[in-house]
Design an enzyme around this catalytic site. Structure first.
Site, PDB file in Angstrom:
ATOM      1  N   SER A   1      17.920  41.660  -9.733  1.00  0.00           N
ATOM      2  CA  SER A   1      17.564  40.280 -10.064  1.00  0.00           C
ATOM      3  C   SER A   1      16.163  39.930  -9.579  1.00  0.00           C
ATOM      4  O   SER A   1      15.199  40.374 -10.160  1.00  0.00           O
ATOM      5  CB  SER A   1      18.588  39.252  -9.585  1.00  0.00           C
ATOM      6  OG  SER A   1      18.337  38.025 -10.249  1.00  0.00           O
TER       7      SER A   1
ATOM      8  N   CYS B   1      22.460  41.007  -8.009  1.00  0.00           N
ATOM      9  CA  CYS B   1      23.715  41.276  -8.718  1.00  0.00           C
ATOM     10  C   CYS B   1      24.276  42.650  -8.341  1.00  0.00           C
ATOM     11  O   CYS B   1      25.193  43.134  -8.991  1.00  0.00           O
ATOM     12  CB  CYS B   1      23.486  41.223 -10.227  1.00  0.00           C
ATOM     13  SG  CYS B   1      22.956  39.612 -10.800  1.00  0.00           S
TER      14      CYS B   1
ATOM     15  N   HIS C   1       7.377  31.042  -2.143  1.00  0.00           N
ATOM     16  CA  HIS C   1       6.355  30.053  -2.484  1.00  0.00           C
ATOM     17  C   HIS C   1       5.911  29.414  -1.173  1.00  0.00           C
ATOM     18  O   HIS C   1       6.754  29.009  -0.373  1.00  0.00           O
ATOM     19  CB  HIS C   1       6.897  28.989  -3.434  1.00  0.00           C
ATOM     20  CG  HIS C   1       7.477  29.571  -4.683  1.00  0.00           C
ATOM     21  ND1 HIS C   1       6.703  30.046  -5.714  1.00  0.00           N
ATOM     22  CD2 HIS C   1       8.770  29.785  -5.047  1.00  0.00           C
ATOM     23  CE1 HIS C   1       7.485  30.509  -6.669  1.00  0.00           C
ATOM     24  NE2 HIS C   1       8.749  30.364  -6.283  1.00  0.00           N
TER      25      HIS C   1
END
Length: 130
Positions: free
Chosen positions: A78, A98, A83
């Protein structure tokens, strides 16, 4: 209600699960400001987090936005995103996988340690389909 961690462990034991998904996300406060604005350092941290979390990195991209940086790692299982807002000594982190063989929590914790976060707020979401 059981804790998210216990639910995840039960799903790992359930071989009939159709889709396994574990999402660790959070806010890192009072981080090392210099690291939050260092694009190269952040890319290295995310790449190492993928290894620590036993994830297969497919691509790693980053963008410098004013003082801050956004880093996105696409992993086979995934993604990992960071940020940053150096002006506030703040970062957000998402690690979603996943893969039952992976450890997104270890990857998240590594990022928090490397950014020297003094305060860590995080959540866990089970994104599995049984």
């Amino acid at each position: 209600m059981e804790s998210g961690l216990l639910i995840k462990e039960n799903i790992r034991e359930n071989v009939s699960v159709k889709v396994y998904g574990s999402h660790i996300y959070g806010n890192l406060k009072n981080c090392n400001r210099a690291k939050l604005s260092d694009e190269g350092e952040l890319k290295n941290i995310v790449a190492n987090a993928a290894k620590i979390g036993k994830m297969t990195m497919l691509d790693l991209r980053s963008w410098k936005i004013d003082e801050g940086v956004s880093v996105v790692a696409v992993i086979l299982e995934s993604h990992i995103t960071v940020h940053t807002w150096p002006e506030y000594n703040f970062a957000t982190v998402d690690v979603y996988s996943c893969g039952m063989h992976t450890n997104p929590k270890a990857a998240f914790e590594y990022i928090a340690r490397e950014l020297e976060a003094e305060e860590v707020e995080y959540g866990e979401a089970d994104r599995s389909l049984a």
